[in-house]
Design an enzyme around this catalytic site. Structure first.
Site, short mmCIF file in Angstrom:
data_model
loop_
_atom_site.label_atom_id
_atom_site.label_comp_id
_atom_site.label_asym_id
_atom_site.label_seq_id
_atom_site.Cartn_x
_atom_site.Cartn_y
_atom_site.Cartn_z
N PRO A 73 0.81 -1.23 0.00
CG PRO A 73 -0.93 -1.60 1.52
CD PRO A 73 0.39 -2.16 1.07
CB CYS A 74 1.00 3.90 -2.41
SG CYS A 74 -0.66 4.47 -2.90
CD GLN A 75 -3.49 3.35 0.97
OE1 GLN A 75 -2.45 2.69 1.07
NE2 GLN A 75 -4.65 2.80 0.69
CG LEU A 77 5.46 4.95 1.43
CD1 LEU A 77 5.73 3.66 0.67
CD2 LEU A 77 6.75 5.45 2.07
#
Length: 379
Positions: A73-75, A77
């Protein structure tokens, strides 16, 4: 046939990119709705495990993977996130992923190649510290590691730059894939700066993976859109005017230029918050008519859903992108089964990795590395 573990699998877009030359022997995602899409496209096989990665035991992973992939998951970053980085609850899933890598190594089943994918904000998250954490994990676990920044717009009409950090076991013939120094276009200035900011002990263990850019032309956005005839799917004139009213003069000028053309022109519209020149912020609608769409996102809010602007016959019309259009922008074929709910479909496509990027990495890097390993072993 090489085998792959696909973590944070979503609808199986890594599997789609690798193609029939690879066998997926384990897949995981925490989202039951995405798991339904995975099963709809890849069958109800035992390889799919639905649940939190932190709860997976190493014993569930079969054999020795040629590739272990994790699009975590990227949230935490992303530029839109709160800046928690790898310490955040969502992006911190990287640590659960790496726990499994180290567990496999401890059992003598080290994956031959490990790849993680995330937003380019990873390079600067917490002043570059998170990028260093990822690279350190690879190096400390016995991998030669290198990174690439690949924009999907080299393959599909969508601007979607992503960071790929790829590690190869030190006992493999990794040198045949090392360029020896940064090369355009996949070693961007931002990536070069991030590597330069790493401690020397890490920089000495970094590779510059040699991957040639694609040579095939990219179809323009207009060739990917559907013929939507249902009036209810198009915005009202008032809503289209509201979008135009949010545009700065430079973007309105682009619309006027499109109106002057005899042929149909298709653009993609995003709503963004920009400085208002007086120390505040103002919402703007921005359009691009360069044949590409902006980066697809998940439908967390109305502004995250891209709008198509179609200009023809002295008329401007707008509507949301259809789920199938977003799938095409990710390189998925029209035979890919999408959820019936548009919101669920947007989650699958907006959270995924562009299929042709995976395919290109497989052909240009993964498969040559694995073949070189076999030659080395035979010798």
């Amino acid at each position: 046939m090489p085998e792959v573990y696909e973590f944070f699998a979503g609808g199986g877009m890594v599997r789609a990119g690798l193609g029939d030359a690879w066998r997926c022997v384990f897949a995981n995602d925490i989202d039951p709705k995405k798991a339904e899409t995975y099963r709809a496209n890849w069958g109800d096989g035992a390889e799919l495990h639905v649940g939190d990665i932190h709860g997976i035991e190493v014993a569930r992973l079969p054999g020795v993977a040629d590739l272990m992939w994790g699009s975590f998951p990227c949230q935490d970053l992303s530029l839109a996130g709160a800046g928690a980085g790898l310490a955040g609850q969502r992006s911190g899933a990287f640590h659960g992923f790496w726990r499994l890598v180290d567990g496999l190594i401890g059992e003598g089943r080290a994956p031959r190649i490990v790849a993680v994918e995330n937003v380019c904000g990873t390079l600067t998250s917490r002043g570059g510290a998170d990028f260093g954490v990822i690279c350190r994990a690879f190096v400390d676990s016995g991998y030669r590691v290198g990174a690439l920044v690949i924009n999907a717009d080299l393959f599909v009409p969508q601007s979607r730059p992503r960071l790929f950090v790829i590690g190869v076991r030190e006992d493999a013939d990794w040198r045949m894939a090392d360029a020896g120094g940064p090369e355009a276009p996949f070693h961007t200035p931002a990536l070069v700066r991030a590597v330069a900011g790493l401690p020397q002990s890490l920089r000495e263990r970094m590779a510059w993976w040699r991957v040639a850019p694609p040579s095939d032309p990219v179809a323009p956005l207009v060739e990917l859109i559907e013929e939507v005839r249902e009036p209810a799917l198009w915005h009202s004139q008032a809503r289209t005017k509201a979008i135009l009213d949010l545009m700065a003069p430079s973007h309105l000028e682009q619309v006027r230029a499109a109106l002057a053309k005899p042929q149909r022109t298709v653009g993609a519209v995003y709503r963004r918050t920009r400085p208002d020149g007086r120390g505040g912020r103002i919402q703007r609608a921005e359009v691009r008519f360069d044949g590409r769409a902006g980066c697809l996102r998940t439908p967390a809010g109305g502004s995250s859903r891209q709008v198509l602007m179609v200009v023809e016959q002295q008329r401007v019309r707008t509507r949301l992108m259809t789920p199938r259009e977003t799938a095409r922008l990710m390189g998925l074929g029209d035979d890919f089964v999408l959820p019936r709910s548009a919101t669920d479909a947007y989650h699958v496509t907006g959270d995924g990795v562009a299929v042709p990027v995976v395919r290109h990495l497989a052909r240009a890097l993964f498969e040559p590395l694995l073949k070189a390993r076999l030659r080395l072993k035979a010798a």
